[in-house]
Scaffold this motif. Structure first.
Motif, PDB file in Angstrom:
ATOM      1  N   ALA B 209       0.842  -1.196   0.000  1.00  0.00           N
ATOM      2  CA  ALA B 209       0.000   0.000   0.000  1.00  0.00           C
ATOM      3  C   ALA B 209       0.878   1.247   0.000  1.00  0.00           C
ATOM      4  O   ALA B 209       0.639   2.212  -0.742  1.00  0.00           O
ATOM      5  CB  ALA B 209      -0.922  -0.011   1.223  1.00  0.00           C
ATOM      6  N   GLU B 210       1.907   1.216   0.825  1.00  0.00           N
ATOM      7  CA  GLU B 210       2.821   2.353   0.923  1.00  0.00           C
ATOM      8  C   GLU B 210       3.490   2.635  -0.424  1.00  0.00           C
ATOM      9  O   GLU B 210       3.675   3.775  -0.827  1.00  0.00           O
ATOM     10  CB  GLU B 210       3.881   2.042   1.991  1.00  0.00           C
ATOM     11  N   GLU B 211       3.799   1.511  -1.130  1.00  0.00           N
ATOM     12  CA  GLU B 211       4.533   1.654  -2.387  1.00  0.00           C
ATOM     13  C   GLU B 211       3.657   2.154  -3.538  1.00  0.00           C
ATOM     14  O   GLU B 211       4.058   3.051  -4.278  1.00  0.00           O
ATOM     15  CB  GLU B 211       5.135   0.283  -2.752  1.00  0.00           C
ATOM     16  N   VAL B 212       2.459   1.569  -3.704  1.00  0.00           N
ATOM     17  CA  VAL B 212       1.687   1.867  -4.918  1.00  0.00           C
ATOM     18  C   VAL B 212       0.606   2.938  -4.736  1.00  0.00           C
ATOM     19  O   VAL B 212       0.173   3.537  -5.712  1.00  0.00           O
ATOM     20  CB  VAL B 212       1.005   0.603  -5.509  1.00  0.00           C
ATOM     21  N   ALA B 213       0.150   3.162  -3.495  1.00  0.00           N
ATOM     22  CA  ALA B 213      -1.040   3.995  -3.319  1.00  0.00           C
ATOM     23  C   ALA B 213      -0.752   5.469  -3.538  1.00  0.00           C
ATOM     24  O   ALA B 213       0.325   5.967  -3.217  1.00  0.00           O
ATOM     25  CB  ALA B 213      -1.627   3.783  -1.930  1.00  0.00           C
ATOM     26  N   ASP B 214      -1.742   6.163  -4.147  1.00  0.00           N
ATOM     27  CA  ASP B 214      -1.687   7.621  -4.188  1.00  0.00           C
ATOM     28  C   ASP B 214      -2.321   8.176  -2.917  1.00  0.00           C
ATOM     29  O   ASP B 214      -1.953   9.228  -2.426  1.00  0.00           O
ATOM     30  CB  ASP B 214      -2.448   8.144  -5.407  1.00  0.00           C
ATOM     31  N   GLU B 215      -3.316   7.434  -2.428  1.00  0.00           N
ATOM     32  CA  GLU B 215      -3.986   7.865  -1.207  1.00  0.00           C
ATOM     33  C   GLU B 215      -4.393   6.628  -0.416  1.00  0.00           C
ATOM     34  O   GLU B 215      -4.752   5.603  -0.988  1.00  0.00           O
ATOM     35  CB  GLU B 215      -5.223   8.707  -1.538  1.00  0.00           C
ATOM     36  N   VAL B 216      -4.308   6.723   0.907  1.00  0.00           N
ATOM     37  CA  VAL B 216      -4.677   5.606   1.778  1.00  0.00           C
ATOM     38  C   VAL B 216      -5.780   6.067   2.720  1.00  0.00           C
ATOM     39  O   VAL B 216      -5.725   7.172   3.276  1.00  0.00           O
ATOM     40  CB  VAL B 216      -3.463   5.110   2.593  1.00  0.00           C
ATOM     41  N   PHE B 217      -6.811   5.219   2.851  1.00  0.00           N
ATOM     42  CA  PHE B 217      -7.894   5.489   3.799  1.00  0.00           C
ATOM     43  C   PHE B 217      -7.809   4.470   4.928  1.00  0.00           C
ATOM     44  O   PHE B 217      -7.678   3.268   4.680  1.00  0.00           O
ATOM     45  CB  PHE B 217      -9.258   5.354   3.113  1.00  0.00           C
ATOM     46  N   PHE B 218      -7.891   4.954   6.154  1.00  0.00           N
ATOM     47  CA  PHE B 218      -7.898   4.036   7.293  1.00  0.00           C
ATOM     48  C   PHE B 218      -9.304   4.014   7.878  1.00  0.00           C
ATOM     49  O   PHE B 218      -9.833   5.043   8.310  1.00  0.00           O
ATOM     50  CB  PHE B 218      -6.887   4.493   8.352  1.00  0.00           C
ATOM     51  N   THR B 219      -9.926   2.812   7.871  1.00  0.00           N
ATOM     52  CA  THR B 219     -11.282   2.698   8.426  1.00  0.00           C
ATOM     53  C   THR B 219     -11.239   1.958   9.744  1.00  0.00           C
ATOM     54  O   THR B 219     -10.417   1.052   9.947  1.00  0.00           O
ATOM     55  CB  THR B 219     -12.221   1.913   7.490  1.00  0.00           C
ATOM     56  N   ASP B 220     -12.108   2.364  10.644  1.00  0.00           N
ATOM     57  CA  ASP B 220     -12.273   1.633  11.895  1.00  0.00           C
ATOM     58  C   ASP B 220     -13.709   1.793  12.361  1.00  0.00           C
ATOM     59  O   ASP B 220     -14.238   2.902  12.402  1.00  0.00           O
ATOM     60  CB  ASP B 220     -11.291   2.174  12.944  1.00  0.00           C
ATOM     61  N   ARG B 221     -14.343   0.674  12.683  1.00  0.00           N
ATOM     62  CA  ARG B 221     -15.721   0.638  13.174  1.00  0.00           C
ATOM     63  C   ARG B 221     -16.674   1.471  12.316  1.00  0.00           C
ATOM     64  O   ARG B 221     -17.455   2.269  12.808  1.00  0.00           O
ATOM     65  CB  ARG B 221     -15.785   1.116  14.636  1.00  0.00           C
ATOM     66  N   GLY B 222     -16.565   1.302  10.994  1.00  0.00           N
ATOM     67  CA  GLY B 222     -17.558   1.895  10.110  1.00  0.00           C
ATOM     68  C   GLY B 222     -17.353   3.348   9.751  1.00  0.00           C
ATOM     69  O   GLY B 222     -18.224   3.950   9.108  1.00  0.00           O
TER      70      GLY B 222
END
Lengths: 267, 250
Positions: B209-222
């Motif tokens: 994810a760190e290598e290819v992503a332009d943006e990362v979303f972190f989800t927790d409990r909906g």
């Protein structure tokens, strides 16, 4: 088909020997004459005519009725089975109700119901059509079998993992397309042994149609006993037993072989 | 309407979804730009896979809006109405979900032929090229059961590409694989990302994810707790829940 072949060989030789032994016990020194009597009446029992001139009754009629009933039950069963897995819940509820009523009715009761519910003749498109005992028998036999086929159908479909539905939907397939192209081709091989078992049951069940007056093998057998005297009854009934065995036993063996093959060989 | 310019390809606004009384998504908003790679990370049960299934209409939502290209996904009710959307949005699953009764080639060609009504010959040519792309030339007539997990997953990616989509959703595509097969599948995804295919990945492969992503979303409990470019999100997380999660998985 090693183990099945052994069972088949044992059964196909052993059972007739046992039946002949039974005849010998009952008829003693008249066994030879009884066997000759049976051989003489064989055309009658098989076809309902003394010289194979027509195929209107007897054992042939049992086979014919079982095939016709299976075809009708297959078509009805698939429709009912699709109803059982419908997304629209009222369809599911109604199909479930019909299926349970039919599946839990004794076949003899359904046959009697057909006998008294269906009229002697009916007007279809302005033409009077006679509903013969054979037609009533086929209708009566196909209803409970259709319910069983619907259940086999539902079970087979539900045995296919839901991931198959999900990936097919994500590729744009619609429900009936998924059934036709993806789920049924995988589910049908799983259903075949069960379908064959229900067919064997249906075939044996055709002996019940004697109550409708259709001239099946039992009806013919009874007629023979009435004319030739009750001393022949045991021989005739043992012979009819033998005929049913001869037809149903290979189906049972084939079913078991298919079950094993489908169980071990992955697609 | 079709003039999108800088408009994101996918936009979810305040999406809520409940299964019975359990609310899985509690107001998810995210957007994905055309040609970008977006990763969704988070603990199990946080609703990551549900987000993906909402985007292509596999799961109907309770409220909010989802727009993909020109489609308002939440207004498409029947499978028939969803066909044009599914032409644009393909999906790859954790369990591959290939059709076991069909050969590799047929797995690739059946939906374009049967659903999109395309010319079988053209589809077969395209499928052969795609198999080369996922490095499976020669396996056309094999059945999925004869392939390894990594090979099956690459077939599944080729099958998704055969629909000629604008975006591909990847649902934990390496989670069911043996470790030695993970890299061959990630390699194919990396190639796609480089070619400019829009990708949305739910993944547990943080390094990837760190290598290819332009943006990362972190989800927790909906809910989406934090999002941003991988450099900031992984190196200097601000939310304590994300810090805690990264400590556990990295």
């Amino acid at each position: 088909m090693n183990s099945e072949f052994r069972t088949f060989a044992l059964g196909i030789i052993g059972v007739p020997l046992c039946l002949i032994g039974l005849l010998a016990m009952i008829y003693g020194d008249r066994t030879g004459a009884t066997l000759a009597f049976i051989a003489d009446r064989t055309p009658m029992l098989l076809t309902g005519s003394p010289d194979f001139s027509s195929l209107q009754g007897g054992f042939i009629a049992n086979i014919g009725m079982s095939l016709a009933a299976m075809a009708i039950a297959g078509a009805l069963g698939i429709i009912l089975g699709i109803g059982l897995i419908a997304e629209f819940w009222p369809t599911r509820l109604l199909s479930g109700f019909v299926m349970n009523v039919l599946r839990n009715s004794p076949w003899l009761v359904v046959l009697y119901a057909m006998l008294y519910l269906l009229p002697f003749e009916m007007k279809i498109f302005g033409v009077w059509i006679t509903i013969s005992p054979v037609v009533k028998s086929i209708a009566g036999l196909s209803l409970p079998v259709a319910a069983n086929i619907a259940e086999i159908f539902r079970g087979g479909i539900e045995a296919i993992p839901t991931g198959q539905w999900e990936s097919a939907r994500s590729l744009g397939y619609r429900r009936l397309q998924i059934l036709r192209y993806i789920v049924l081709p995988q589910a049908l091989p799983l259903m075949i042994p069960n379908l064959m078992t229900i067919y064997a049951m249906l075939f044996i069940g055709t002996s019940l149609v004697v109550v409708t007056g259709a001239s099946d093998v039992l009806f013919v057998g009874r007629t023979i006993i009435e004319t030739a005297g009750s001393s022949t009854a045991s021989a005739i009934y043992i012979y009819i037993l033998f005929l049913f065995f001869l037809f149903a036993f290979p189906i049972a063996i084939l079913t078991r072989w298919l079950e094993r093959r489908i169980g071990t060989v992955s697609p | 309407m079709t003039l999108s310019g800088s408009r994101p390809l996918i936009e979810m606004r305040d999406v809520r979804k409940s299964f019975g009384t359990y609310e899985v998504l509690k107001g998810i908003s995210l957007s994905v730009n055309d040609g970008s790679v977006v990763c969704i990370i988070g603990p199990s049960g946080s609703g990551k896979s549900t987000v993906l299934r909402c985007i292509n209409g596999l799961i109907p939502i309770n409220s909010g809006t989802i727009r993909v290209g020109d489609f308002a996904v939440e207004t498409l009710k029947s499978d028939k109405a969803l066909i044009p959307l599914r032409h644009q949005v393909s999906m790859v699953f954790q369990q591959y979900n290939l059709f076991p009764h069909r050969t590799v080639m047929q797995n690739l060609t059946m939906a374009p032929i049967q659903v999109l009504g395309e010319d079988p010959r053209k589809v077969r040519d395209r499928a052969a090229a795609l198999l080369a792309k996922v490095r499976l030339t020669g396996k056309e007539n094999a059945y999925p059961g004869e392939l390894s997990g990594g090979q099956q997953q690459r077939v599944a990616i080729a099958r998704a590409l055969a629909m000629e989509p604008r975006v591909i959703l990847f649902d934990e595509v390496t989670a069911a694989l043996d470790p030695e097969m993970v890299s061959e599948v990630l390699g194919v995804v990396r190639d796609l990302a480089r070619d400019g295919m829009t990708c949305v990945l739910v993944t547990h492969e943080m390094r990837f994810a760190e290598e290819v992503a332009d943006e990362v979303f972190f989800t927790d409990r909906g809910v989406i707790v934090e999002h941003g470019p991988p450099a900031t999100l992984f190196k200097s997380p601000s939310d304590p829940r994300l810090k805690d999660f990264l400590d556990k998985v990295l």
